[in-house]
Scaffold this active site. Structure first.
Site: not given
Lengths: 416, 123, 587
Positions: C138, C414, C541
């Site tokens: 960020h 979190r 897969c």
């Protein structure tokens, strides 16, 4: 660069039959590339019987069926490359690798795709919950039990009534595990009746139709799953939720043709079968690339897979010798009423063999129907069927004379 | 009088054949759409048999187990007993497809044979 | 504010909204106790008190609807044959927690002449929030002004260019498009909303982005649709933030850990801290693997940070777990979008940036994450409601995207405190304990500066820190067969044939790479660890083909029977035993 006539990718039932057929039809230098340390594809782990009824008129087990083809291949001059993974592919060119030879740069006059299929996994059916150990697809569990000799669990819930799931319900039970039940979201079973009877009914394993799994609990290992009945929109009905204690969830929720290599070579795909569009010689949209077996569409019987391999092998050999005379405009084969798909999807050759076989699946169960072949409004052929079911592939073999007056489009449909 | 239900597996029609009996004597068979359904129901009622396929442990092979099959049909009711019997067996690699693994299992006269080649583990 | 006054203020709130809850203030920190009905009320209480002038909130209020946490008894999870290191008797610094934060700290401290031991309770590093991180670097635009997390984030993102180069981890700056659509202001009449979006909101976003050092620009609809042809035509305008980046969080964590070890730090997996006791100037850290004396303890224990602090005698904050679930799509669809895309919805949720359509460094696409408060610190379940809400939310941003390519979904937890900011400071109560808590998003971005901050705290706390001349910041990743040219592949297989044995057919991972992972300085000890290191089993897969073979390789390498191989550590054994055994027992 290695020059070969025909390179076959995949040494399962389709690839084995294709390699043999290419060789027997005159291709000199045939290479069979197999990823595993042995030939046979999925067959070595399919230890149950029921293979070979059409081709050998015997009920063989998977390993026995594979052995017959492997023994034949050994008698020929086919070059077998084990532990060999194809990394890249284009028209007439393959890059493969194995520990012994290193990188193999192969130029092939014809390539046959026979990579088989893979199992659908949990994300594709969106089961919520945790991600603990103890969630297996049926085929993976089959390999563990039948080839590695280990038990994935003691108390098992099975989601999906595909054939491998049914076979594994019996296999787990025979090995002393408890199979709590098989849950199928559809209102009809996904597998063959023979397997419902001999794998579930024989062992009093309940089959719950119109049911699904709505939660998986257990942080490290599966501890419980929540099942629920679904309504006609396949939405779980809250009031029917029920927790079942178990240590294993087995998924048998469908198979998907493995076509990553095919896409790499820009082969045109059929969105319904999940495999390449093929003609009656199993040749794809790319000249010289053929596809057969579960790579083209998912079969129920290995015999049909071998047959498709034979066709592709012969096609590849004829492609090399330039024997095939192609029509200027191919015939497009379409599925009409209650037909989900038809393979081959096109007919391209000017003079095909005396016979041609169409493989088709229906959308819905129907009794007393007529399967008809139409060219526009014109009826070319019809056959009565007592019953048609989605899990049971229909084989329609007819003499080529029926197709003499075919135009550019052919429709197969089930008429009531 | 007792009723039994058998789903015939001879063709995709899957007839649900109804069999009625009294003290083991078959009184009536119905709901089958052809003769095969009747034959199937009779066989399933009188003496249901199955092919048994499983594995047995292997010493010194490239795999720890080898698949085996019954060379002929075994009464359904003996299947689990056969499994317990075969659990005790340990075969020695190398094994050829068709090799005898267990003779005359549970006095049925049926052989259990290997259903694949299994090489010795070189390492 | 003085404690007594603060107490009165909180009591006023409690009387009005949370009757029966007790509060006490200790050195600026509010301690709450009592019982409420639901977990959501408990969290709401914590947040409301956190908004006041408290330094932090210790929220010990329980919820009637929540059963007591069921925790496994601590103990070694792995057999000695798989993993059996010896703890040193003492260390200058013991770091508790091997997530991206702990590993960054270990690497930072390994610049100095120090004995460093990092203890991780799970059987691999990065097993907590790190592995389910949304992987974004960020810029800090989404954070509230005045927070530590905004400050560290805005200063940290420019460091990633160098870090990724030093550590040889993939990092891409695809940029973020914040898209304003006809749904951005749902409560306002559309003609006003559209006008406001174009003229005001876009400019506000742009100026915010400038402040955190990005170089934003407003993209009008026509250009926007050229840049992102698959975007919804409900889009009006967007702001492009070109410096928004993505990294692979577990590869970064692995690289940091390896580089720390390379520079002398020790990392211990499957080592859970079960007690901390003061012992003169030193602190004794009691673990499932024995005891270790530490001059300093760095608490980077993520969702368990409050428990660790409490063990040491420092009740200073409470972690309230917040779950985030993500859907992962197959590699082949990565070019469906060219940037990270987030749709601005006003008003915003105060505690999350709201998720986005995210690209990964491997050209997968992620949708998510969600943000759901949960009482369970290890609640990594993905609910049906979450799956449906994610599909709905992001399906409207790129409406024609085929969700058939979904290959996995996962959830991570979190670790926020009730102040919703990083809590990085020496403990008020326990000398030598440094808490690095409340590390939630943008923790991954801020981690380099968090580590530097910890180093400064240690320095100021009296730890003698002499830089090592021998410190080497460069770490090379192990071989990735798939990324090599044909010539390189040929050469490699010639040197070591195991690189010619492709185990994972979806991702083309070879046996050689799997062995590299098992034998690495931070050994991969189970199937999931190998998956994270090598991508074997991460493809479409999902380990169907390679799972059995990876398990076999692990069994062979550790010389253990197959049934001892685990998915992700003790308790997650893949098998219950050998076939035939229960039959012989006559069961």
């Amino acid at each position: 660069m290695i020059d070969v006539d025909v390179a076959v990718i995949g040494g399962g039932p389709a690839g084995l039959a294709a390699a043999l057929s290419a060789y027997r039809n005159g291709a000199k230098n045939v290479w069979l590339l197999e990823r595993n340390p042995e030939l046979g594809g999925i067959l070595p782990q399919c230890i149950h019987d029921g293979f070979g009824n059409f081709i050998f008129k015997e009920m063989l087990t998977g390993p026995e069926y594979a052995q017959r083809y492997i023994d034949e291949v050994k008698k020929t001059g086919i070059t077998v490359k084990l532990n060999t993974m194809v990394l890249e592919m284009g028209p007439e060119r393959l890059i493969a690798v194995n520990p012994k030879d290193g990188l193999l740069d192969i130029k092939a006059k014809a390539i046959i795709l026979a990579m088989g299929c893979r199992e659908r996994t949990r994300p594709q059916i969106l089961i919520p919950g945790y991600r603990p150990a103890g969630i297996y697809t049926a085929g993976v569990a089959q390999r563990y039990i039948n080839m590695e000799g280990v038990m994935p669990g003691k108390k098992v819930v099975i989601l999906g009534s595909g054939d491998v799931g049914l076979i594994m319900a019996r296999r787990f039970t025979l090995e002393g595990a408890k199979v709590e039940g098989v849950y199928e979201i559809m209102s009809n079973p996904g597998g063959l009746t023979r397997n419902i009877v001999q794998c579930l009914n024989d062992y009093d394993i309940p089959l719950h139709l119109s049911h699904t799994i709505v939660n998986i609990k257990g942080k490290k290992r599966v501890e419980e799953v929540t099942v629920a009945q679904v309504d006609s929109q396949m939405t779980p009905i809250k009031s029917t939720k029920r927790d079942i204690s178990c240590d294993t969830l087995l998924l048998s929720v469908g198979l998907i043709p493995e076509n990553e290599l095919s896409k790499m070579a820009d082969v045109a795909m059929d969105p319904i079968t999940g495999g390449p569009v093929v003609d009656e010689a199993m040749e794809t949209s790319v000249s010289g690339i053929f596809a057969c077996g579960n790579v083209a569409h998912v079969h129920d019987l290995v015999d049909d897979v071998s047959k498709a391999g034979e066709t592709a092998g012969k096609g590849a050999a004829e492609h090399i010798s330039d024997k095939i005379k192609k029509r200027k405009v191919p015939v497009i084969v379409k599925g009409g009423r209650n037909i989900r798909y038809v393979v081959p999807q096109i007919i391209r050759n000017e003079d095909f063999d005396k016979r041609i076989t169409f493989y088709l699946r229906v959308n819905d169960v129907e009794e007393d129907v007529k399967l008809v072949l139409l060219s526009g409004e014109k009826l070319l052929y019809k056959r009565k069927e007592n019953v048609v079911k989605p899990p049971e592939m229909v084989r329609l073999t007819l003499l080529s004379k029926f197709l003499e007056n075919v135009g550019n489009e052919l429709t197969i449909e089930a008429q009531k | 009088m007792k009723k039994h239900r058998f789903v015939c597996i001879d063709c995709p029609l899957s007839c649900e054949v109804a069999l009625t009996e009294e003290d083991g004597k078959i009184l009536e068979i119905k709901n089958n759409r052809c003769k095969k359904g009747e034959e199937y129901a009779i066989a399933e009622f009188t003496n249901p048999v199955r092919i048994l396929t499983t594995t047995v442990r292997v010493e010194g092979g490239i795999l720890p187990v080898v698949p085996v099959r019954s060379k002929g049909h075994i009464p359904k009711k003996l299947i689990r007993e056969c499994m317990r019997e075969l659990a005790k067996v340990e075969a020695n690699a190398p094994i050829k497809c068709g090799d005898m693994i267990y003779e005359n299992i549970l006095n049925t006269g049926i052989y259990i044979v290997s259903s694949r080649d299994l090489q010795e583990d070189e390492a | 504010m003085e404690d007594a006054k603060l107490k009165r203020k909180i009591e006023k709130l409690l009387n009005k909204e949370f009757s029966g809850i007790e509060v006490s203030i200790d050195d600026g920190i509010a301690h709450l106790s009592g019982e409420l009905n639901s977990w959501n009320e408990v969290v709401e209480l914590g947040h409301k008190v956190g908004k006041l002038e408290v330094e932090e909130v210790v929220n010990l209020v329980t919820a009637k609807e929540v059963k007591a946490e069921r925790r496994e008894k601590p103990g070694l999870k792995l057999p000695k044959k798989i993993y059996d290191p010896t703890l040193p008797k003492s260390a200058d610094v013991v770091i508790i927690g091997g997530g991206v934060t702990g590993c960054f700290i270990a690497r930072e401290l390994s610049r100095y002449n120090l004995d460093i031991a990092l203890l991780e309770k799970e059987c691999d590093i990065g097993e907590g929030g790190t592995k389910s991180n949304s992987a974004q670097i960020h810029t800090g635009i989404g954070e509230h002004s005045g927070t530590l997390k905004k400050e560290l984030c805005a200063k940290s993102w420019p460091l990633y260019e160098k870090i990724s180069e030093e550590l040889d981890v993939p990092y891409k700056k695809d940029g973020l498009l914040v898209v304003l659509t006809k749904d951005t202001l749902p409560k306002v009449p559309s003609f006003i909303a559209n006008f406001v979006s174009r003229t005001i909101i876009a400019h506000v976003i742009k100026s915010k982005a400038k402040k955190v050092g990005d170089e934003p620009r407003i993209v009008k609809k026509e250009e926007l649709m050229e840049m992102e042809p698959n975007l919804t035509d409900r889009a009006l305008v967007a702001v492009l933030m070109p410096n928004y980046g993505i990294i692979c969080p577990h590869r970064l964590t692995e690289a940091l850990a390896e580089n720390a070890v390379q520079n002398g730090a020790s990392i211990f997996l499957d080592t859970e801290v079960i007690g901390i006791s003061p012992n003169g100037e030193m602190k004794k850290v009691i673990t499932t693997r024995g005891e270790i004396e530490a001059k300093f303890i760095v608490n980077a224990a993520g969702v368990y940070a409050d428990k660790i602090a409490e063990m040491a005698g420092a009740k200073e904050f409470t972690i309230h777990p917040r779950k985030g679930s993500t859907l992962l799509f197959d590699k082949g669809v990565g070019d469906y979008v060219n940037h990270q895309i987030s749709e601005m919805k006003l008003p915003q949720d105060p505690h999350t940036k709201g998720g986005a359509v995210l690209k990964t460094v491997d050209e997968n696409i992620n949708w998510g994450p969600t943000a759901i408060e949960t009482a369970d610190r290890e609640d990594t379940s993905v609910t049906a409601e979450e799956i449906q809400s994610i599909l709905k939310k992001y399906g409207s941003i790129i409406p024609n995207f085929s969700t058939n390519s979904l290959i996995a979904y996962f959830s991570g937890v979190r670790a926020p405190t009730y102040k919703e900011d990083f809590y990085i400071k020496p403990s008020k109560k326990v000398r030598g304990l440094i808490n690095v808590a409340g590390i939630q998003s943008p923790g991954l971005t801020a981690a380099p500066l968090i580590a530097k901050m910890v180093a400064d705290i240690l320095k100021n706390g009296g730890l003698e820190m002499v830089e090592k001349e021998s410190f080497n910041p460069i770490r090379k990743k192990s071989t990735v067969f798939e990324d090599l040219t044909l010539e390189e592949k040929e050469k490699l297989v010639g040197e070591n044939p195991l690189y010619g044995n492709v185990v994972c057919r979806c991702e083309h991972v070879t046996e050689g790479e799997i062995l590299d992972a098992i034998r690495s300085p931070i050994p991969a000890l189970n199937v999931d660890a190998i998956k994270r290191r090598t991508r074997a089993g991460m493809g479409r897969c999902q380990g169907g083909f390679c799972g059995p073979r990876v398990a076999e390789i692990l069994a062979r390498e550790f010389d253990i029977p197959l049934e001892k191989v685990t998915k992700d550590g003790g308790g997650s054994e893949l098998f219950v035993g050998k076939t035939k055994v229960s039959l012989m027992e006559g069961k």
